[in-house]
Design a protein around this motif. Structure first.
Motif, mmCIF file in Angstrom:
data_model
loop_
_atom_site.group_PDB
_atom_site.id
_atom_site.type_symbol
_atom_site.label_atom_id
_atom_site.label_comp_id
_atom_site.label_asym_id
_atom_site.label_seq_id
_atom_site.Cartn_x
_atom_site.Cartn_y
_atom_site.Cartn_z
ATOM 1 N N GLU A 302 -13.820 68.022 -44.008
ATOM 2 C CA GLU A 302 -13.765 67.333 -45.307
ATOM 3 C C GLU A 302 -12.527 67.761 -46.086
ATOM 4 N N CYS A 303 -12.230 69.039 -46.082
ATOM 5 C CA CYS A 303 -11.064 69.530 -46.829
ATOM 6 C C CYS A 303 -9.751 69.073 -46.206
ATOM 7 N N ALA A 304 -9.767 68.760 -44.900
ATOM 8 C CA ALA A 304 -8.551 68.292 -44.241
ATOM 9 C C ALA A 304 -8.148 66.908 -44.721
ATOM 10 N N GLU A 305 -9.086 66.186 -45.335
ATOM 11 C CA GLU A 305 -8.832 64.864 -45.920
ATOM 12 C C GLU A 305 -8.187 63.911 -44.916
ATOM 13 N N TRP A 306 -8.641 63.965 -43.660
ATOM 14 C CA TRP A 306 -8.117 63.040 -42.659
ATOM 15 C C TRP A 306 -8.572 61.624 -42.968
ATOM 16 N N LYS A 307 -7.767 60.678 -42.497
ATOM 17 C CA LYS A 307 -8.053 59.271 -42.760
ATOM 18 C C LYS A 307 -8.462 58.581 -41.472
ATOM 19 N N CYS A 308 -8.978 57.395 -41.618
ATOM 20 C CA CYS A 308 -9.462 56.660 -40.447
ATOM 21 C C CYS A 308 -9.059 55.191 -40.538
ATOM 22 N N SER A 309 -7.841 54.957 -41.038
ATOM 23 C CA SER A 309 -7.385 53.581 -41.238
ATOM 24 C C SER A 309 -6.747 52.990 -39.989
ATOM 25 N N SER A 310 -6.584 53.810 -38.948
ATOM 26 C CA SER A 310 -5.996 53.302 -37.710
ATOM 27 C C SER A 310 -6.642 54.002 -36.525
ATOM 28 N N PRO A 311 -6.596 53.376 -35.336
ATOM 29 C CA PRO A 311 -7.147 54.019 -34.133
ATOM 30 C C PRO A 311 -6.499 55.374 -33.846
ATOM 31 N N ALA A 312 -5.184 55.497 -34.137
ATOM 32 C CA ALA A 312 -4.491 56.760 -33.879
ATOM 33 C C ALA A 312 -5.044 57.872 -34.758
ATOM 34 N N GLU A 313 -5.290 57.565 -36.036
ATOM 35 C CA GLU A 313 -5.850 58.570 -36.951
ATOM 36 C C GLU A 313 -7.259 58.968 -36.530
ATOM 37 N N LEU A 314 -8.061 57.980 -36.123
ATOM 38 C CA LEU A 314 -9.419 58.278 -35.660
ATOM 39 C C LEU A 314 -9.389 59.180 -34.431
ATOM 40 N N LYS A 315 -8.474 58.890 -33.530
ATOM 41 C CA LYS A 315 -8.379 59.662 -32.293
ATOM 42 C C LYS A 315 -8.029 61.114 -32.595
ATOM 43 N N GLN A 316 -7.092 61.317 -33.531
ATOM 44 C CA GLN A 316 -6.713 62.672 -33.909
ATOM 45 C C GLN A 316 -7.893 63.410 -34.546
ATOM 46 N N ALA A 317 -8.627 62.727 -35.419
ATOM 47 C CA ALA A 317 -9.770 63.357 -36.085
ATOM 48 C C ALA A 317 -10.860 63.718 -35.087
ATOM 49 N N LEU A 332 -21.082 61.572 -45.370
ATOM 50 C CA LEU A 332 -21.066 62.380 -46.593
ATOM 51 C C LEU A 332 -20.098 61.808 -47.627
ATOM 52 N N ARG A 333 -18.968 61.297 -47.170
ATOM 53 C CA ARG A 333 -18.015 60.694 -48.100
ATOM 54 C C ARG A 333 -18.599 59.463 -48.768
ATOM 55 N N GLU A 334 -19.308 58.653 -47.990
ATOM 56 C CA GLU A 334 -19.925 57.465 -48.592
ATOM 57 C C GLU A 334 -21.023 57.868 -49.561
ATOM 58 N N ALA A 335 -21.765 58.927 -49.224
ATOM 59 C CA ALA A 335 -22.824 59.396 -50.122
ATOM 60 C C ALA A 335 -22.252 59.874 -51.448
ATOM 61 N N ALA A 336 -21.054 60.445 -51.412
ATOM 62 C CA ALA A 336 -20.429 60.972 -52.626
ATOM 63 C C ALA A 336 -19.688 59.894 -53.409
ATOM 64 N N ALA A 337 -19.417 58.741 -52.763
ATOM 65 C CA ALA A 337 -18.668 57.676 -53.420
ATOM 66 C C ALA A 337 -19.543 56.898 -54.394
ATOM 67 N N GLU A 338 -18.911 56.325 -55.400
ATOM 68 C CA GLU A 338 -19.662 55.544 -56.389
ATOM 69 C C GLU A 338 -20.149 54.229 -55.802
ATOM 70 N N LYS A 339 -19.379 53.679 -54.868
ATOM 71 C CA LYS A 339 -19.755 52.408 -54.258
ATOM 72 C C LYS A 339 -19.967 52.607 -52.765
ATOM 73 N N ASP A 340 -20.837 51.763 -52.192
ATOM 74 C CA ASP A 340 -21.054 51.824 -50.751
ATOM 75 C C ASP A 340 -19.828 51.291 -50.025
ATOM 76 N N GLU A 341 -19.524 51.905 -48.886
ATOM 77 C CA GLU A 341 -18.390 51.486 -48.077
ATOM 78 C C GLU A 341 -18.830 50.356 -47.146
ATOM 79 N N SER A 342 -18.340 49.134 -47.417
ATOM 80 C CA SER A 342 -18.788 47.981 -46.644
ATOM 81 C C SER A 342 -18.349 48.056 -45.183
ATOM 82 N N GLN A 343 -17.269 48.832 -44.905
ATOM 83 C CA GLN A 343 -16.760 48.944 -43.542
ATOM 84 C C GLN A 343 -17.331 50.140 -42.796
#
Length: 406
Positions: A302-317, A332-343
């Motif tokens: 969570e502290c690493a703040e990795w992203k998942c906007s591309s297959p390459a980022e997902l693969k690294q994570a 956990l990120r969606e649980a902490a967010a104010e809105k539900d993540e539709s994706q």
């Protein structure tokens, strides 16, 4: 109160080897009944997690009855009132009816009885003091069935006496309230719990931890823990949580996306700790090794703040933290967010479909290059691994080794 043919015993067990013990005890002249959680859960239409039984035979008489029937018995730890009885592939814990008395040294001793109501009075909550025989006849001495139907969780008799007998009953009270409570929490029970908070400090931390993790697994964990924090029940071990709403949302999201409830994930949601705080919590609660490592890994991811906007980022994570950790962090990120993540569902599927890359270099490969010494081997491995990750995991073993020799 006796309710004839009230319970379908198949909800407790269909194992003929387990039911056989009833005939053995009856042949010896005794009585045996299911008790506690097995009966309570069956009455609620739930599958019994554990089967406990009680008998009016003493442990010695129970052992003799089993010996005559060719059934093996064994002691259960330090429980002098309980005998382990091996039937088929199952080890049954059978307790003898008891009443407790104080000896001259003020210590509690066990005195056996044939009075079922007296035995029931030594149990903690009314909903846990219900017995059933193999024919489905139910014996309810303290209106546990009615309390279960109404969702009224209360101690049997004097709550203060019950708690003083075993301070872990404070936490059990909240656990069962979180599982079955439907009405406002019992005021007298809550008052008694508050007045005996210091008694919890006398318990091994493992007992505190185990009950806390069980509470975290309940559907109403957030609301129940809120009551506990308000009344300082856990203040000796944990600070109040500012993330109860996130925990409540996480529990809903686990059900929505088909995640199995996980107490470590829920513990993380309760505090959203960095690595240092995660380590501190793990030490304070003496979490088992796997749970400790998982809590710390969640904090690191969570502290690493990795992203998942591309297959390459997902693969690294996925390579860095593992699929399970990545899935939990996104949840956990969606649980902490104010809105539900539709994706969210799409991302979860993408993580599941991502193949975890396997680093093609071994220590033996590096030694083969003439590099010696653990420190140098480790540093070289880390260097090559980072080059490989930066390449999108594309470079082969030979291409990586060439980076060192060139």
């Amino acid at each position: 109160m006796i309710r004839d043919n009230y319970l379908d015993v198949k909800r407790i067990t269909t194992d003929p080897e387990v039911l056989k013990i009833f005939k053995i005890i009856r042949h010896y002249g005794g009585i045996i009944r299911f008790v506690g959680g097995a009966v309570r859960d069956a009455l609620m239409g739930l599958k019994a997690a554990n089967i406990d039984l009680s008998t009016d035979l003493s442990p010695d008489e129970l052992a003799e009855a089993c010996e005559e029937a060719g059934i093996r018995t064994m002691p259960i730890g330090l429980k002098i009132d309980t005998l382990g009885v091996v039937v088929g592939n199952t080890l049954l814990e059978i307790s003898s009816l008891k009443k407790q008395v104080k000896n001259s040294n003020g210590r509690m001793e066990v005195e056996f009885t044939d009075d079922w109501k007296e035995d029931a009075s030594k149990r903690d909550l009314t909903i846990n003091a219900v017995y059933a025989d193999e024919n489905g006849n139910v014996f309810d001495y303290y209106n546990g069935i009615k309390d279960l139907e109404k969702g009224n969780i209360r101690f049997i008799g004097d709550a203060n006496r019950q708690i003083r007998e075993d301070y872990v009953r404070i936490l059990r009270f909240f656990r069962f309230y979180s599982l079955f409570g439907k009405t406002p929490i019992d005021a007298r029970a809550l008052k008694a719990c508050r007045e005996h908070i210091n008694g919890l400090k006398s318990l091994p931390i493992e007992r505190i931890r185990d009950e806390l993790l069980k509470i975290l697994l309940t559907p109403k964990a957030a609301a129940t823990l809120g009551i506990m924090f308000e009344n300082d029940i856990l203040s000796h071990w944990l600070i109040d949580s500012p993330y109860l709403n996130a925990l409540e949302k996480l529990i809903r999201l686990e059900a929505k996306y088909g995640f199995a409830p996980d107490p470590t994930r829920r513990l993380f949601a309760l505090f959203r700790p960095n690595k240092m705080l995660a380590e501190n919590i793990a030490i304070r609660l003496k979490l088992p090794k796997k749970q400790k490592e998982y809590l710390i890994r969640l904090a690191e991811a969570e502290c690493a703040e990795w992203k998942c906007s591309s297959p390459a980022e997902l693969k690294q994570a996925v390579y860095r933290f593992g699929k399970d950790t990545c899935l939990s962090v996104l949840l956990l990120r969606e649980a902490a967010a104010e809105k539900d993540e539709s994706q969210a569902q799409t991302i979860f599927c993408a993580i599941q479909d991502t193949a975890v890359p396997i680093f093609p270099i071994s220590g033996k490969d590096i030694i083969g290059l003439g590099i010696t010494g653990n420190a140098q081997i480790g540093a070289t491995r880390e260097q090559l691994e980072q080059i490989w990750i930066n390449s999108g995991f594309e470079l082969t073993r030979d291409e990586l080794l060439a980076k060192i020799t060139s």
